[in-house]
Design a protein around this motif. Structure first.
Motif, short mmCIF file in Angstrom:
data_model
loop_
_atom_site.label_atom_id
_atom_site.label_comp_id
_atom_site.label_asym_id
_atom_site.label_seq_id
_atom_site.Cartn_x
_atom_site.Cartn_y
_atom_site.Cartn_z
N ALA A 82 123.18 111.61 128.03
CA ALA A 82 122.78 111.80 126.64
C ALA A 82 123.76 112.70 125.90
O ALA A 82 124.39 113.58 126.51
CB ALA A 82 121.38 112.41 126.58
N ASP A 83 123.88 112.50 124.61
CA ASP A 83 124.75 113.34 123.78
C ASP A 83 124.15 114.73 123.57
O ASP A 83 124.89 115.72 123.52
CB ASP A 83 124.96 112.70 122.41
CG ASP A 83 125.59 111.33 122.48
OD1 ASP A 83 126.61 111.18 123.19
OD2 ASP A 83 125.06 110.39 121.84
N TRP A 84 122.83 114.78 123.44
CA TRP A 84 122.13 116.02 123.16
C TRP A 84 121.01 116.24 124.18
O TRP A 84 120.44 115.28 124.69
CB TRP A 84 121.51 116.00 121.77
CG TRP A 84 122.48 116.00 120.63
CD1 TRP A 84 123.06 114.91 120.05
CD2 TRP A 84 122.98 117.14 119.94
NE1 TRP A 84 123.88 115.30 119.02
CE2 TRP A 84 123.85 116.67 118.92
CE3 TRP A 84 122.77 118.52 120.04
CZ2 TRP A 84 124.52 117.52 118.05
CZ3 TRP A 84 123.42 119.37 119.16
CH2 TRP A 84 124.29 118.87 118.18
N VAL A 85 120.69 117.52 124.42
CA VAL A 85 119.57 117.89 125.29
C VAL A 85 118.59 118.72 124.44
O VAL A 85 118.98 119.73 123.84
CB VAL A 85 120.03 118.71 126.51
CG1 VAL A 85 118.82 119.15 127.33
CG2 VAL A 85 121.00 117.89 127.35
N GLU A 98 109.16 114.62 112.23
CA GLU A 98 110.54 114.65 111.75
C GLU A 98 111.35 115.78 112.40
O GLU A 98 112.52 115.96 112.07
CB GLU A 98 110.56 114.83 110.23
CG GLU A 98 110.03 113.64 109.46
CD GLU A 98 110.93 112.42 109.59
OE1 GLU A 98 112.16 112.59 109.71
OE2 GLU A 98 110.39 111.30 109.61
N CYS A 99 110.75 116.54 113.29
CA CYS A 99 111.40 117.73 113.84
C CYS A 99 112.75 117.40 114.46
O CYS A 99 113.78 118.01 114.12
CB CYS A 99 110.49 118.39 114.88
SG CYS A 99 111.17 119.91 115.59
N LEU A 100 112.79 116.46 115.38
CA LEU A 100 114.04 116.12 116.06
C LEU A 100 115.07 115.55 115.09
O LEU A 100 116.24 115.92 115.12
CB LEU A 100 113.78 115.14 117.20
CG LEU A 100 115.01 114.65 117.96
CD1 LEU A 100 115.81 115.82 118.52
CD2 LEU A 100 114.60 113.69 119.09
N ILE A 104 118.83 117.11 114.34
CA ILE A 104 120.07 116.33 114.47
C ILE A 104 120.84 116.34 113.15
O ILE A 104 122.06 116.55 113.12
CB ILE A 104 119.75 114.88 114.89
CG1 ILE A 104 119.16 114.85 116.31
CG2 ILE A 104 121.00 114.00 114.82
CD1 ILE A 104 118.63 113.49 116.72
N ARG A 105 120.12 116.14 112.07
CA ARG A 105 120.76 116.10 110.76
C ARG A 105 121.39 117.45 110.41
O ARG A 105 122.52 117.52 109.91
CB ARG A 105 119.72 115.72 109.70
CG ARG A 105 120.30 115.55 108.30
CD ARG A 105 119.29 114.94 107.35
NE ARG A 105 118.10 115.77 107.18
CZ ARG A 105 116.90 115.46 107.68
NH1 ARG A 105 116.72 114.35 108.38
NH2 ARG A 105 115.86 116.27 107.48
#
Length: 298
Positions: A82-85, A98-100, A104-105
């Protein structure tokens, strides 16, 4: 292009809270590829994990503590490609769907390698579970933080922190020797030393039980100490504070802790509390006292 996210989560005998967390994660508008869940509890929660097809359940028969659990979960998440953890404790919950996506944004817009949401107290949406310092004073006021908008180089790991997988190659995994209460501070210091771009955004939040009662003011609002509830948590907190002062040469923290805890316990006439603090703190300051839970004495 869309990014891939893996969750690194830990659980210990909280099946109801875990069920809420897993449902909330998979209810995010930004998809999660896999949830790497490390379970060190006395009663395995595999039945809860099996309700979600994307959970990679890792059973640990040894109690790894939060530090060891996060270390193993993060390693599995990184290994997934994965790119992010996205780091999560079992008693946490994203405040909304919308938290994640917001994290990311914000990370992309601010060119961050790690981004942390606000940690809000359940039932107290206007209060933060863990304090920040504003103008030198301790604050749990969410509105005051929201006015700031972004707090660079600061954040409460690991509650809802979104971290680029590459970061773990640069700073390493959470230190399992710390067990609980201090691994997040150590990780934050390592981020700063490595020059990792990170910070707290006020546009995203997760809910997590608060620790209001642990903050004890000694000499006004600018000087306080933390006194966890229970000998178990106090020992690890005090020991790890001493060790992190040694490891990272934190002279200001040494002065603040010695002066703060002496003032706190002596003003209360709590000589037993002072002795317990000194024993654990000095153990960590000497780089001693590490080992499995069964070898610890509280």
């Amino acid at each position: 292009m869309p990014v891939s996210v893996a969750v690194a989560a830990v659980t210990f005998d909280r099946p109801q809270e875990l069920a809420v967390l897993l449902k909330a994660i998979n209810g995010q508008t930004a998809p999660v590829s896999t949830i790497c869940l490390v379970d060190s509890g006395t009663a395995p929660a595999k039945d809860v994990a099996d309700q979600h097809a994307n959970v990679d359940y890792i059973r640990s028969e040894a109690n790894l503590g939060g530090a060891g659990g996060f270390s193993l979960a993060a390693l599995k998440a990184v290994a997934s490609g994965a790119d992010w953890v996205w780091m999560m404790d079992d008693d946490a919950e994203p405040a909304d769907a919308e938290c994640l996506a917001t994290l990311i944004r914000e990370a992309e817009a601010r060119d961050l390698e790690a981004v942390v949401p606000l940690v809000v107290a359940p039932g107290h949406p206007d209060q933060l579970s863990f304090f920040f310092r504003l103008d030198g004073k301790v604050s749990h006021d969410r509105a005051a933080l929201e006015k700031v908008g972004f707090l660079p180089n600061d954040g409460h790991f690991f509650n809802g922190a979104l971290i680029r997988s590459d970061v773990f190659f640069k700073v390493g995994l959470p230190d399992m020797r710390l067990f609980i209460r201090g691994d997040e501070v150590d990780f934050t210091i390592r981020l700063r030393k490595a020059g990792i771009r990170f910070g707290t955004v006020t546009t995203a939040a997760i809910m997590h039980p608060h620790a209001f009662s642990e903050t004890k003011h000694v000499f006004g609002a600018r000087w306080h100490v933390i006194v966890p509830e229970g000998a178990f948590k106090r020992y690890y907190y005090y020991r790890n504070r001493g060790y992190l002062i040694r490891r990272h040469f934190r002279v200001k923290s040494l002065v603040a802790d010695v002066g703060g805890y002496l003032g706190y316990f002596l003003r209360r006439g709590d000589l037993r509390g002072l002795a317990d603090w000194f024993r654990a703190f000095s153990t960590g300051l000497r780089g001693k006292g590490f080992g499995p839970l069964k070898d610890q004495k509280f």
